[in-house]
Design a protein around this motif. Structure first.
Motif, mmCIF file in Angstrom:
data_model
loop_
_atom_site.group_PDB
_atom_site.id
_atom_site.type_symbol
_atom_site.label_atom_id
_atom_site.label_comp_id
_atom_site.label_asym_id
_atom_site.label_seq_id
_atom_site.Cartn_x
_atom_site.Cartn_y
_atom_site.Cartn_z
ATOM 1 N N ARG A 469 1.206 -1.353 -0.024
ATOM 2 C CA ARG A 469 0.531 0.189 0.480
ATOM 3 C C ARG A 469 0.616 1.181 -0.154
ATOM 4 N NH1 ARG A 469 -5.173 -0.528 4.049
ATOM 5 N NH2 ARG A 469 -5.865 0.927 2.722
ATOM 6 N N VAL A 470 2.083 1.392 0.883
ATOM 7 C CA VAL A 470 2.508 2.723 0.756
ATOM 8 C C VAL A 470 3.542 2.495 -0.709
ATOM 9 C CG1 VAL A 470 4.776 3.274 1.703
ATOM 10 C CG2 VAL A 470 3.189 2.403 3.087
ATOM 11 N N GLY A 471 3.472 1.347 -1.207
ATOM 12 C CA GLY A 471 4.863 1.658 -2.483
ATOM 13 C C GLY A 471 3.231 1.544 -3.618
ATOM 14 N N LEU A 491 8.455 4.167 9.129
ATOM 15 C CA LEU A 491 7.523 4.484 11.133
ATOM 16 C C LEU A 491 6.661 5.058 10.350
ATOM 17 C CD1 LEU A 491 11.681 5.898 11.218
ATOM 18 C CD2 LEU A 491 10.899 3.606 12.070
ATOM 19 N N LEU A 492 6.541 5.516 9.936
ATOM 20 C CA LEU A 492 5.061 5.913 9.781
ATOM 21 C C LEU A 492 4.065 5.335 9.409
ATOM 22 C CD1 LEU A 492 5.670 9.065 7.621
ATOM 23 C CD2 LEU A 492 5.733 9.213 10.438
ATOM 24 N N SER A 493 4.461 4.306 8.408
ATOM 25 C CA SER A 493 3.160 3.081 8.690
ATOM 26 C C SER A 493 2.671 2.407 10.107
ATOM 27 C CB SER A 493 3.046 2.490 7.508
ATOM 28 O OG SER A 493 4.773 1.399 7.900
ATOM 29 N N LEU A 494 3.779 2.367 10.250
ATOM 30 C CA LEU A 494 3.374 1.247 11.836
ATOM 31 C C LEU A 494 3.053 2.073 12.822
ATOM 32 C CD1 LEU A 494 7.577 0.514 12.506
ATOM 33 C CD2 LEU A 494 5.935 -0.642 11.626
ATOM 34 N N VAL A 495 2.378 3.231 12.555
ATOM 35 C CA VAL A 495 1.495 4.208 13.666
ATOM 36 C C VAL A 495 0.037 3.462 13.638
ATOM 37 C CG1 VAL A 495 0.360 5.743 14.141
ATOM 38 C CG2 VAL A 495 2.671 6.170 13.637
ATOM 39 N N VAL A 505 -1.064 15.909 11.285
ATOM 40 C CA VAL A 505 -0.843 16.754 9.757
ATOM 41 C C VAL A 505 -2.026 17.874 9.720
ATOM 42 C CG1 VAL A 505 -1.838 16.506 7.255
ATOM 43 C CG2 VAL A 505 -0.196 14.307 8.429
ATOM 44 N N ARG A 506 -2.784 17.840 9.945
ATOM 45 C CA ARG A 506 -3.732 19.388 10.059
ATOM 46 C C ARG A 506 -3.018 20.503 11.395
ATOM 47 N NH1 ARG A 506 -6.752 21.653 7.546
ATOM 48 N NH2 ARG A 506 -8.012 19.547 6.957
ATOM 49 N N GLU A 507 -2.352 19.524 12.390
ATOM 50 C CA GLU A 507 -1.830 20.539 13.247
ATOM 51 C C GLU A 507 -0.201 21.081 12.668
ATOM 52 O OE1 GLU A 507 -1.054 18.692 17.136
ATOM 53 O OE2 GLU A 507 -2.905 18.631 17.605
ATOM 54 N N THR A 508 -0.193 20.665 11.910
ATOM 55 C CA THR A 508 1.310 21.223 11.051
ATOM 56 C C THR A 508 1.581 21.733 10.177
ATOM 57 O OG1 THR A 508 2.065 18.934 11.911
ATOM 58 C CG2 THR A 508 3.868 20.395 10.866
ATOM 59 N N LEU A 509 0.438 21.623 9.267
ATOM 60 C CA LEU A 509 -0.059 21.952 8.326
ATOM 61 C C LEU A 509 -0.591 23.425 8.147
ATOM 62 C CD1 LEU A 509 1.096 19.508 5.605
ATOM 63 C CD2 LEU A 509 1.786 20.881 6.569
ATOM 64 N N GLY A 510 -1.734 22.773 9.366
ATOM 65 C CA GLY A 510 -2.939 24.034 8.832
ATOM 66 C C GLY A 510 -3.496 24.102 7.552
ATOM 67 N N GLU A 511 -3.551 24.999 6.995
ATOM 68 C CA GLU A 511 -5.025 25.429 5.858
ATOM 69 C C GLU A 511 -4.341 24.666 4.932
ATOM 70 O OE1 GLU A 511 -5.494 29.535 4.783
ATOM 71 O OE2 GLU A 511 -5.157 30.142 7.007
ATOM 72 N N LEU A 512 -2.674 24.584 4.762
ATOM 73 C CA LEU A 512 -1.888 24.052 3.629
ATOM 74 C C LEU A 512 -2.708 22.212 3.842
ATOM 75 C CD1 LEU A 512 1.799 25.097 3.075
ATOM 76 C CD2 LEU A 512 -0.670 25.882 2.546
ATOM 77 N N ALA A 513 -3.401 21.977 4.614
ATOM 78 C CA ALA A 513 -3.532 20.157 4.586
ATOM 79 C C ALA A 513 -5.318 19.973 3.874
ATOM 80 C CB ALA A 513 -4.079 20.141 5.616
ATOM 81 N N ASP A 514 -5.609 21.078 3.499
ATOM 82 C CA ASP A 514 -7.067 20.816 2.749
ATOM 83 C C ASP A 514 -6.773 20.551 1.072
ATOM 84 O OD1 ASP A 514 -8.838 21.333 2.083
ATOM 85 O OD2 ASP A 514 -9.751 22.959 2.705
ATOM 86 N N ALA A 578 4.790 15.034 7.496
ATOM 87 C CA ALA A 578 3.544 16.249 7.639
ATOM 88 C C ALA A 578 3.046 15.407 6.049
ATOM 89 C CB ALA A 578 3.220 17.857 7.466
ATOM 90 N N LEU A 579 4.349 16.321 4.779
ATOM 91 C CA LEU A 579 3.882 15.828 4.101
ATOM 92 C C LEU A 579 4.060 14.826 3.590
ATOM 93 C CD1 LEU A 579 6.034 19.494 2.601
ATOM 94 C CD2 LEU A 579 3.660 18.776 2.587
ATOM 95 N N HIS A 580 5.173 14.383 3.950
ATOM 96 C CA HIS A 580 5.086 12.933 4.057
ATOM 97 C C HIS A 580 3.621 11.672 4.101
ATOM 98 C CE1 HIS A 580 9.317 11.789 3.063
ATOM 99 N NE2 HIS A 580 9.811 12.526 3.902
ATOM 100 N N VAL A 581 3.340 12.325 5.276
ATOM 101 C CA VAL A 581 2.213 11.499 5.945
ATOM 102 C C VAL A 581 0.924 11.282 4.537
ATOM 103 C CG1 VAL A 581 0.042 11.331 7.475
ATOM 104 C CG2 VAL A 581 2.196 11.515 8.461
ATOM 105 N N LEU A 582 1.205 13.254 4.007
ATOM 106 C CA LEU A 582 0.050 13.258 3.068
ATOM 107 C C LEU A 582 -0.238 12.642 1.942
ATOM 108 C CD1 LEU A 582 -0.238 16.586 3.138
ATOM 109 C CD2 LEU A 582 -2.727 15.149 3.381
ATOM 110 N N ARG A 583 1.187 12.159 1.476
ATOM 111 C CA ARG A 583 1.915 11.140 0.209
ATOM 112 C C ARG A 583 0.535 9.381 0.697
ATOM 113 N NH1 ARG A 583 6.874 11.108 -2.329
ATOM 114 N NH2 ARG A 583 5.930 9.812 -3.461
#
Length: 587
Positions: A469-471, A491-495, A505-514, A578-583
């Motif tokens: 799925r990450v691939g 590492l992120l996928s292990l959360v 993501v929302r707390e870090t990027l704010g409006e840019l997460a939309d 945060a950008l990695h999580v969005l991907r």
């Protein structure tokens, strides 16, 4: 009126249609006589073939008498048409194209009686008959049409009765073989003995299921690509094996000396095809039950509820699987599923089950067939490279457990295969899965770390699921990803809680997460390239095709929204994550 007496006829008649047309048969007969055999009846002893000799093997199933000029509207395939030429006596030019018109409608032959209304047939008519292989026959002047009708129809019916009796006898013999526990090979042997020819039963991929006859003839039949139900060069006859609306393969007879045009051969092969379809359907039903049993047990292994290692190893050995060696788990998922996105199965913990808990959705028959084809491709490739590997198809994926690279192919034994190259497995599976016709479908594959015991397989399975799925998110459809090569995404996928990632993501990027605001997405792209270039403004401007001052303005706007990331390394790290999580959205 016709000069020949047609009263007191004893041949069967059907609905005569208009008065000018008198059918001489009861309808379409299953079997008939060839034109050559018809010419051999006693009433046609004096008949003479003047054209179309190459068509003597055309089948006659009915007879008709031509009494009107517009006969073409009433003729049927496989008819022997009898005429005195009376309807065409005043328009002889119509004879020039009559042969071509009758041949186009599938007639067997035309028999003409000369002397009373026609003195002869045009040369062009005879030339057309030779070119088309359409038999053109001159009848004796002293034979009546009713004599021809009676004798030929009697012979046709006798032939039909004899053929039906023989095929029924053959059918009973073949059914008895099945009832006695015989299989495909016994059925094929019986058919070959009855017909005295070589016979082979093959599946839809032209793989031989059973064969009887010399090896060279069996090879000839497997390579022959003639259409089903037809004879080519008089030495091959192929009949489809159909059951439940599905094409299960072919049964082919081969005789180097020809002779396969006999109708009893066709009848016997058709009966044999019915019995073969029964056996294949039975085998598929048994195979489906066994496959489900194997898949259910492998599912238990992958979720850790199949028992201790010794029990799992012993049980899998009965399936031909070797799990007592270094292994890797591969998970293959179809790309472009119904609904437009990979199904969100939520496999964050080890309690998730293979192919389980998918949202309810209608996959459709086509999607199921593609899934089955994917499973078949992986089964074929794993058997080729690791005969002790395990393959199972679940609702939304195919799982394979194979020997890890560099490890022996099987525990013990001097003839063990070396462990396969996993990248080669994936490439070959894609090649086997590829459909030569129709829409192209792809699948993505995830590969786990190497494990050394069945107890570690649940964790390896989760790794492969994460990798596939990450691939796909990182590389798109058709991706191949190894869990160890995912980097920070691993590492992120292990959360275990995806909601926690979305909050981050929302707390870090704010409006840019939309994703609904084009301006926010544009600024997010600028931020991503800035971070990728380590805040190199000139390189970022070049990549984004911005003027240097425009980029400076954008950086200022981003810092007002996100904070002084150009000076705060920790903030840059948070933004990058945060950008990695969005991907990885959808994981």
């Amino acid at each position: 009126m016709l000069p020949d007496k047609l009263t007191d006829r004893s041949y069967p008649t059907a609905d005569p249609g208009p008065p000018a047309l008198r059918l001489a048969s009861t309808g379409t007969l299953t079997y008939g006589l060839s034109v050559g055999e018809v010419l051999g009846v006693s009433t046609l002893t004096g008949a003479r073939l003047i054209g179309g000799r190459s068509g003597l093997d055309r089948i006659v199933q009915r007879l008709n008498v031509m009494e009107v000029p517009d006969i073409l509207a009433w003729v049927k395939p496989h008819e022997l048409l009898l005429t005195t030429g009376y309807p065409l006596r005043n328009t002889p030019q119509a004879l020039d194209d009559l042969v071509a018109d009758l041949d186009a409608r599938g007639l067997a032959a035309l028999a003409v009686k000369l002397g009373r209304y026609l003195d002869g047939l045009p040369q062009r008519m005879i030339e057309q008959a030779d070119r088309l292989g359409f038999p053109l026959i001159l009848l004796p002047s002293d034979v009546g049409f009713d004599d021809i009708l009676n004798q030929v129809l009697t012979d046709i019916l006798n032939r039909q009765a004899a053929v039906l009796a023989r095929t029924e006898e053959v059918h009973r013999a073949l059914v008895q073989i099945v009832l006695s526990g015989g299989g495909l090979q016994e059925v094929v042997d019986e058919v070959a003995a009855l017909l005295e020819v070589a016979v082979v039963a093959m599946d839809g991929e032209r793989r031989m299921l059973a064969g009887s006859g010399p090896d060279e003839q069996l090879r000839a039949m497997l390579s022959w690509d003639g259409p089903a139900g037809t004879v080519q060069a008089g030495d091959h006859l192929m009949v489809p094996v159909l059951a439940g609306g599905f094409d299960h393969g072919r049964i082919v007879a081969h005789s180097p000396g020809g002779g396969l045009r006999e109708t009893d051969v066709v009848g016997i092969l058709e009966r044999a095809a019915t019995v073969v379809a029964l056996l294949i359907t039975k085998q598929q039903a048994v195979a489906a039950v066994e496959s489900k049993y194997r898949a259910d047990f492998l599912r238990d292994v992958l979720v850790g509820r199949a028992g201790d290692d010794d029990r799992v190893i012993a049980h899998c050995a009965g399936f031909g699987w070797d799990l007592d060696r270094p292994m890797a788990v591969l998970v293959a998922e179809l790309d472009g599923r119904i609904g437009g996105e990979p199904d969100g199965r939520g496999r964050g913990g080890r309690g998730g089950e293979p192919g389980g808990e998918a949202p309810a959705r209608s996959r459709g028959t086509d999607e199921r067939m593609v899934q089955e084809r994917l499973a078949g491709a992986w089964t074929t490739v794993v058997r080729r490279h690791d005969r002790h590997g395990a393959v199972a198809s679940f609702a939304h994926e195919v799982v394979a457990i194979v020997g890890a690279p560099g490890a022996p192919g099987a525990a013990g034994g001097s003839g063990a295969q070396p462990a396969p190259d996993l990248s080669v497995l994936v490439k070959e599976a894609a090649a086997v899965f590829a459909e030569p016709h129709g829409p192209r479908r792809t699948f993505s594959t995830g590969i786990s770390r190497t494990v050394t015991s069945p107890a570690e397989l649940p964790e390896a399975y989760e790794q492969a699921v994460k990798a596939v799925r990450v691939g796909r998110q990182m590389h798109g459809d058709g991706a191949r990803a190894h869990f160890d090569q995912l980097g920070v995404y691993r590492l992120l996928s292990l959360v275990s809680d995806p909601a926690e990632l979305h909050v981050f993501v929302r707390e870090t990027l704010g409006e840019l997460a939309d994703d609904d605001e084009p301006e926010a997405m544009d600024l997010r792209r600028t931020l991503q390239v800035l971070l990728e270039t380590n805040l190199n403004v000139a390189e970022t401007a070049r990549r984004l095709h911005f003027h240097y001052n425009t980029l400076r303005y954008r950086i200022g706007k981003l810092e007002r929204m996100l904070g002084p990331f150009t000076e705060d390394a920790h903030l840059r790290l948070n933004l990058t994550l945060a950008l990695h999580v969005l991907r990885m959205r959808g994981i």
